[in-house]
Design a protein around this motif. Structure first.
Motif, PDB file in Angstrom:
ATOM      1  N   UNK A 110       4.228  -6.388 -27.703  1.00 47.76           N
ATOM      2  CA  UNK A 110       4.652  -5.776 -28.960  1.00 47.76           C
ATOM      3  C   UNK A 110       5.741  -4.723 -28.752  1.00 47.76           C
ATOM      4  N   UNK A 111       5.715  -4.053 -27.619  1.00 50.82           N
ATOM      5  CA  UNK A 111       6.709  -3.014 -27.327  1.00 50.82           C
ATOM      6  C   UNK A 111       8.105  -3.633 -27.220  1.00 50.82           C
ATOM      7  N   UNK A 112       8.207  -4.819 -26.633  1.00 54.39           N
ATOM      8  CA  UNK A 112       9.510  -5.425 -26.367  1.00 54.39           C
ATOM      9  C   UNK A 112      10.143  -6.074 -27.592  1.00 54.39           C
ATOM     10  N   UNK A 113       9.503  -5.968 -28.739  1.00 55.32           N
ATOM     11  CA  UNK A 113      10.131  -6.420 -29.979  1.00 55.32           C
ATOM     12  C   UNK A 113      11.094  -5.359 -30.500  1.00 55.32           C
ATOM     13  N   UNK A 114      11.134  -4.200 -29.853  1.00 57.26           N
ATOM     14  CA  UNK A 114      12.018  -3.094 -30.213  1.00 57.26           C
ATOM     15  C   UNK A 114      12.883  -2.758 -29.001  1.00 57.26           C
ATOM     16  N   UNK A 115      13.998  -2.110 -29.239  1.00 54.58           N
ATOM     17  CA  UNK A 115      14.897  -1.712 -28.156  1.00 54.58           C
ATOM     18  C   UNK A 115      14.388  -0.409 -27.549  1.00 54.58           C
ATOM     19  N   UNK A 116      14.142  -0.416 -26.239  1.00 57.28           N
ATOM     20  CA  UNK A 116      13.583   0.731 -25.530  1.00 57.28           C
ATOM     21  C   UNK A 116      14.633   1.317 -24.605  1.00 57.28           C
ATOM     22  N   UNK A 117      14.650   2.629 -24.507  1.00 58.01           N
ATOM     23  CA  UNK A 117      15.543   3.301 -23.574  1.00 58.01           C
ATOM     24  C   UNK A 117      14.739   4.028 -22.515  1.00 58.01           C
ATOM     25  N   UNK A 118      15.282   4.065 -21.294  1.00 56.68           N
ATOM     26  CA  UNK A 118      14.654   4.803 -20.199  1.00 56.68           C
ATOM     27  C   UNK A 118      15.697   5.760 -19.637  1.00 56.68           C
ATOM     28  N   UNK A 119      15.337   7.033 -19.597  1.00 59.15           N
ATOM     29  CA  UNK A 119      16.209   8.044 -19.012  1.00 59.15           C
ATOM     30  C   UNK A 119      15.536   8.518 -17.735  1.00 59.15           C
ATOM     31  N   UNK A 120      16.238   8.385 -16.608  1.00 60.42           N
ATOM     32  CA  UNK A 120      15.710   8.764 -15.302  1.00 60.42           C
ATOM     33  C   UNK A 120      16.592   9.868 -14.731  1.00 60.42           C
ATOM     34  N   UNK A 121      15.995  11.026 -14.472  1.00 61.64           N
ATOM     35  CA  UNK A 121      16.734  12.195 -13.991  1.00 61.64           C
ATOM     36  C   UNK A 121      17.942  12.490 -14.885  1.00 61.64           C
ATOM     37  N   UNK A 122      17.714  12.498 -16.191  1.00 61.24           N
ATOM     38  CA  UNK A 122      18.712  12.815 -17.220  1.00 61.24           C
ATOM     39  C   UNK A 122      19.885  11.833 -17.277  1.00 61.24           C
ATOM     40  N   UNK A 123      19.683  10.603 -16.797  1.00 58.75           N
ATOM     41  CA  UNK A 123      20.718   9.574 -16.874  1.00 58.75           C
ATOM     42  C   UNK A 123      20.080   8.304 -17.438  1.00 58.75           C
ATOM     43  N   UNK A 124      20.710   7.699 -18.455  1.00 56.20           N
ATOM     44  CA  UNK A 124      20.186   6.458 -19.031  1.00 56.20           C
ATOM     45  C   UNK A 124      20.287   5.330 -18.010  1.00 56.20           C
ATOM     46  N   UNK A 125      19.196   4.571 -17.873  1.00 56.75           N
ATOM     47  CA  UNK A 125      19.162   3.438 -16.941  1.00 56.75           C
ATOM     48  C   UNK A 125      18.907   2.171 -17.741  1.00 56.75           C
TER      49      UNK A 125
END
Length: 81
Positions: A25-40
């Motif tokens: 269900x989570x992957x039906x939406x666009x998810x962002x991951x920020x690692x050490x203040x940088x988007x990955x």
């Protein structure tokens, strides 16, 4: 769609459907991951409470053809885009 309709992001999530930490269900939406203040954009798995992400280690693959993963430790933030 409103933010109230989106499921809460879990502490530990994987994009691999075989993983016990995969939530479809989570992957039906666009998810962002920020690692050490940088988007990955190459994150395969993350854990916010333990502070790590897993990413592919170059073009190396295991004997089953899946990419080899490396674990990077740091500050992890996840959000809906």
């Amino acid at each position: 769609m409103t933010d109230t309709a989106k499921p809460e992001l879990p502490d530990h999530l994987s994009i691999d459907p075989r993983s016990p930490h995969h939530v479809r269900e989570i992957f039906q939406h666009d998810i962002g991951v920020r690692f050490n203040d940088k988007d990955r954009f190459d994150v395969e798995e993350y854990c916010v409470s333990e502070g790590w992400i897993k990413v592919a280690a170059g073009k190396s693959v295991d004997r089953k053809g899946r990419p080899l993963m490396i674990k990077l430790k740091g500050k992890v933030e996840v959000f809906y885009r």
